[in-house]
Design an enzyme around this catalytic site. Structure first.
Site, PDB file in Angstrom:
ATOM      1  N   ARG A 154      12.014  -5.361   3.860  1.00  0.00           N
ATOM      2  CA  ARG A 154      11.635  -3.763   3.832  1.00  0.00           C
ATOM      3  C   ARG A 154      12.654  -3.019   4.716  1.00  0.00           C
ATOM      4  NH1 ARG A 154       5.571  -2.050   5.297  1.00  0.00           N
ATOM      5  NH2 ARG A 154       5.976  -2.822   7.139  1.00  0.00           N
ATOM      6  N   LYS A 181       0.877  -1.159   0.018  1.00  0.00           N
ATOM      7  CA  LYS A 181       0.062  -0.024   0.040  1.00  0.00           C
ATOM      8  C   LYS A 181       0.948   1.418   0.006  1.00  0.00           C
ATOM      9  CE  LYS A 181      -1.923  -1.061   4.008  1.00  0.00           C
ATOM     10  NZ  LYS A 181      -1.132  -2.206   4.304  1.00  0.00           N
ATOM     11  N   ARG A 220      -9.095   0.362   9.999  1.00  0.00           N
ATOM     12  CA  ARG A 220      -8.547  -0.986  10.318  1.00  0.00           C
ATOM     13  C   ARG A 220      -9.595  -1.480  11.124  1.00  0.00           C
ATOM     14  NH1 ARG A 220      -2.522   0.101   9.657  1.00  0.00           N
ATOM     15  NH2 ARG A 220      -1.376  -1.809  10.108  1.00  0.00           N
ATOM     16  N   ARG A 269       0.784  -9.251  13.645  1.00  0.00           N
ATOM     17  CA  ARG A 269       0.031  -8.256  13.009  1.00  0.00           C
ATOM     18  C   ARG A 269      -0.699  -8.606  11.962  1.00  0.00           C
ATOM     19  NH1 ARG A 269       5.157  -5.276  10.819  1.00  0.00           N
ATOM     20  NH2 ARG A 269       3.950  -3.942   9.787  1.00  0.00           N
ATOM     21  N   ARG A 285      12.131  -0.893  10.066  1.00  0.00           N
ATOM     22  CA  ARG A 285      11.329  -0.760  11.212  1.00  0.00           C
ATOM     23  C   ARG A 285      11.270  -1.938  12.225  1.00  0.00           C
ATOM     24  NH1 ARG A 285       5.448   0.014   8.275  1.00  0.00           N
ATOM     25  NH2 ARG A 285       4.680  -1.254  10.230  1.00  0.00           N
TER      26      ARG A 285
HETATM   27  P1  ADP Z   1       2.439  -1.796   3.172  1.00  0.00           P
HETATM   28  O1  ADP Z   1       2.456  -0.147   3.045  1.00  0.00           O
HETATM   29  O2  ADP Z   1       1.306  -2.196   2.635  1.00  0.00           O
HETATM   30  O3  ADP Z   1       2.698  -2.267   4.665  1.00  0.00           O
HETATM   31  P2  ADP Z   1       5.115  -1.774   1.753  1.00  0.00           P
HETATM   32  O4  ADP Z   1       4.634  -0.601   0.332  1.00  0.00           O
HETATM   33  O5  ADP Z   1       5.638  -0.987   2.641  1.00  0.00           O
HETATM   34  O6  ADP Z   1       3.465  -2.506   2.277  1.00  0.00           O
HETATM   35  O7  ADP Z   1       5.644  -2.810   1.081  1.00  0.00           O
HETATM   36  C1  ADP Z   1       6.282  -4.014   1.749  1.00  0.00           C
HETATM   37  C2  ADP Z   1       7.349  -4.410   1.404  1.00  0.00           C
HETATM   38  O8  ADP Z   1       7.326  -5.112  -0.090  1.00  0.00           O
HETATM   39  C3  ADP Z   1       8.537  -3.368   0.635  1.00  0.00           C
HETATM   40  O9  ADP Z   1       9.646  -3.641   1.156  1.00  0.00           O
HETATM   41  C4  ADP Z   1       8.346  -2.820  -0.657  1.00  0.00           C
HETATM   42  O10 ADP Z   1       9.516  -2.576  -1.466  1.00  0.00           O
HETATM   43  C5  ADP Z   1       7.740  -4.530  -1.310  1.00  0.00           C
HETATM   44  N1  ADP Z   1       6.672  -4.350  -2.135  1.00  0.00           N
HETATM   45  C6  ADP Z   1       5.785  -3.358  -2.488  1.00  0.00           C
HETATM   46  N2  ADP Z   1       4.950  -4.058  -3.362  1.00  0.00           N
HETATM   47  C7  ADP Z   1       5.803  -5.089  -4.011  1.00  0.00           C
HETATM   48  C8  ADP Z   1       5.561  -5.846  -5.024  1.00  0.00           C
HETATM   49  N3  ADP Z   1       4.379  -5.726  -5.917  1.00  0.00           N
HETATM   50  N4  ADP Z   1       6.336  -6.914  -5.258  1.00  0.00           N
HETATM   51  C9  ADP Z   1       7.246  -7.234  -4.473  1.00  0.00           C
HETATM   52  N5  ADP Z   1       7.715  -6.604  -3.554  1.00  0.00           N
HETATM   53  C10 ADP Z   1       6.768  -5.193  -3.344  1.00  0.00           C
HETATM   54  P1  AMP Z   2       1.332   0.360   9.393  1.00  0.00           P
HETATM   55  O1  AMP Z   2       2.545   1.345   9.225  1.00  0.00           O
HETATM   56  O2  AMP Z   2       0.058   0.856   8.580  1.00  0.00           O
HETATM   57  O3  AMP Z   2       1.779  -1.130   9.368  1.00  0.00           O
HETATM   58  O4  AMP Z   2       1.080   0.441  10.879  1.00  0.00           O
HETATM   59  C1  AMP Z   2       1.969   0.205  11.989  1.00  0.00           C
HETATM   60  C2  AMP Z   2       1.308   0.006  13.216  1.00  0.00           C
HETATM   61  O5  AMP Z   2       0.717   1.315  13.717  1.00  0.00           O
HETATM   62  C3  AMP Z   2       0.151  -1.062  13.372  1.00  0.00           C
HETATM   63  O6  AMP Z   2       0.775  -2.200  13.700  1.00  0.00           O
HETATM   64  C4  AMP Z   2      -0.691  -0.458  14.590  1.00  0.00           C
HETATM   65  O7  AMP Z   2      -0.074  -0.680  15.935  1.00  0.00           O
HETATM   66  C5  AMP Z   2      -0.623   1.178  14.411  1.00  0.00           C
HETATM   67  N1  AMP Z   2      -1.771   1.496  13.636  1.00  0.00           N
HETATM   68  C6  AMP Z   2      -1.520   2.318  12.379  1.00  0.00           C
HETATM   69  N2  AMP Z   2      -2.849   2.416  11.944  1.00  0.00           N
HETATM   70  C7  AMP Z   2      -3.652   2.012  12.630  1.00  0.00           C
HETATM   71  C8  AMP Z   2      -4.989   1.917  12.585  1.00  0.00           C
HETATM   72  N3  AMP Z   2      -5.696   2.478  11.703  1.00  0.00           N
HETATM   73  N4  AMP Z   2      -5.601   1.341  13.768  1.00  0.00           N
HETATM   74  C9  AMP Z   2      -5.072   0.924  14.684  1.00  0.00           C
HETATM   75  N5  AMP Z   2      -3.512   0.891  14.841  1.00  0.00           N
HETATM   76  C10 AMP Z   2      -2.770   1.465  13.690  1.00  0.00           C
END
Ligand code: ADP
Ligand code: AMP
Length: 219
Positions: free
Chosen positions: A126, A13, A87, A171, A160
C-alpha cells in the site's frame, strides 16, 4: 444514512469509501486518517497517540469517541461513512448513544471478509498520494500513469509507518482480539451484511452497490 465499513486493516475499506464519496453524497470519516492528520500537524493529541499507533495498538476509546461525537455534533444531517470505527464494543455502544440523542441510527454495516494472508500482502504493497491521500497498491491498484496520482496529478507518494510487516501482524492480532466482537453486536441488531472482499476492486465495488441499493441507496 450512517454506513459503517467494517473489517480488518487492509481489507479495502478506505479504497471503497473513496469510491462512494466520489459517486454519492457521503462524508468519509476514517478515524485512522484523522489521527494521522493530528500527528502530521504535531498537535498535543497527535503527540499523545503517535507511539500507540506506531506500535499497532488501539488509541483509548474516550479519545476516539470524542473525535466522532464532535464531527456528528457539527453536522448531524449528513450521510456518513465510518471506516475504522467502531473498533471496540465500548465504541459501538457509545456510537449508538451519540446517534440516538440525535434521532439517528446505524443504517448498514458492510463487513469486509478477507483471508488473513491476503491482508499482509495488501498492506505491504500500500502507498498513497502525499497530496490528496488517494490509496494505491504496488500490484493490485497502480496509478494509471506510473508515478502520477490519478486524482490530483501529484508526483509524491508516501507509505504508512505502521504498514511495516511486524506492526501489521500486531494490528491484525489486535483486530481479532478486540474488534471481532463488534461484528456480533451488529449481527444481533440485524444491521450487518458480509461481502467477499477478497475479490478484485470492481467486483467488491459492485457488491457494495448492491448492498446499498437494498437499503434504498442507488449509485
Ligand atoms: P483499509 O482501509 O481497509 O485498511 P485499503 O483500502 O487501504 O484498506 O486497502 C489496502 C490495500 O489493498 C491498498 O493498497 C489498496 O490499493 C489495496 N486494495 C484494496 N482493495 C483491494 C482489492 N479488492 N483487491 C486488491 N487490492 C485491494
Ligand atoms: P487505520 O487507518 O484504520 O488502519 O488505523 C490506524 C491506527 O489508528 C490503528 O492501528 C489505531 O492505532 C488507530 N485507530 C484508528 N481508529 C481507531 C479506533 N476506532 N479505535 C482505536 N484506535 C484507532
Amino acid at each position: 444514512m450512517i454506513l459503517i465499513l467494517f473489517g480488518p486493516p487492509g481489507s479495502g475499506k478506505g479504497t471503497q469509501a473513496q469510491y462512494l464519496v466520489d459517486n454519492m453524497n457521503f462524508q468519509h470519516i476514517s478515524t485512522g486518517d484523522l489521527l494521522r492528520n493530528e500527528i502530521k500537524q504535531n498537535t498535543d493529541l497527535g503527540n499523545q497517540v503517535k507511539g500507540i499507533m506506531d506500535a499497532g495498538l488501539y488509541v483509548p476509546d474516550d479519545i476516539i469517541i470524542k473525535i466522532v461525537d464532535n464531527i456528528i455534533a457539527k453536522e448531524p444531517e449528513k450521510n456518513y461513512i465510518f471506516d475504522g470505527f467502531p473498533r471496540t464494543l465500548n465504541q459501538a455502544l457509545a456510537m449508538e448513544q451519540l446517534l440516538g440523542v440525535r434521532h439517528l441510527k446505524v443504517d448498514l454495516v458492510i463487513d469486509f471478509s478477507v483471508n488473513l494472508e491476503e491482508l499482509v500482502q495488501r498492506i505491504s504493497g500500500r502507498f498513497s498520494c502525499a497530496v490528496c491521500g488517494t490509496v494505491y497498491h504496488d500490484k493490485f491498484n497502480k496509478p494509471k500513469v506510473a508515478g502520477v496520482c490519478n486524482k490530483c496529478q501529484a508526483t509524491s507518494f508516501v507509505r504508512r509507518q505502521d504498514d511495516d510487516e511486524t506492526v501489521v501482524k500486531r494490528r491484525i492480532e489486535v483486530y481479532l482480539e478486540e474488534t471481532e466482537v463488534v461484528r456480533d453486536y451488529y449481527t444481533q441488531k440485524g444491521a450487518l451484511v458480509t461481502i467477499n472482499a477478497s475479490k478484485n476492486l470492481d467486483d467488491v465495488k459492485s457488491n457494495i452497490k448492491d448492498c446499498l441499493s437494498q437499503v434504498g441507496f442507488t449509485i
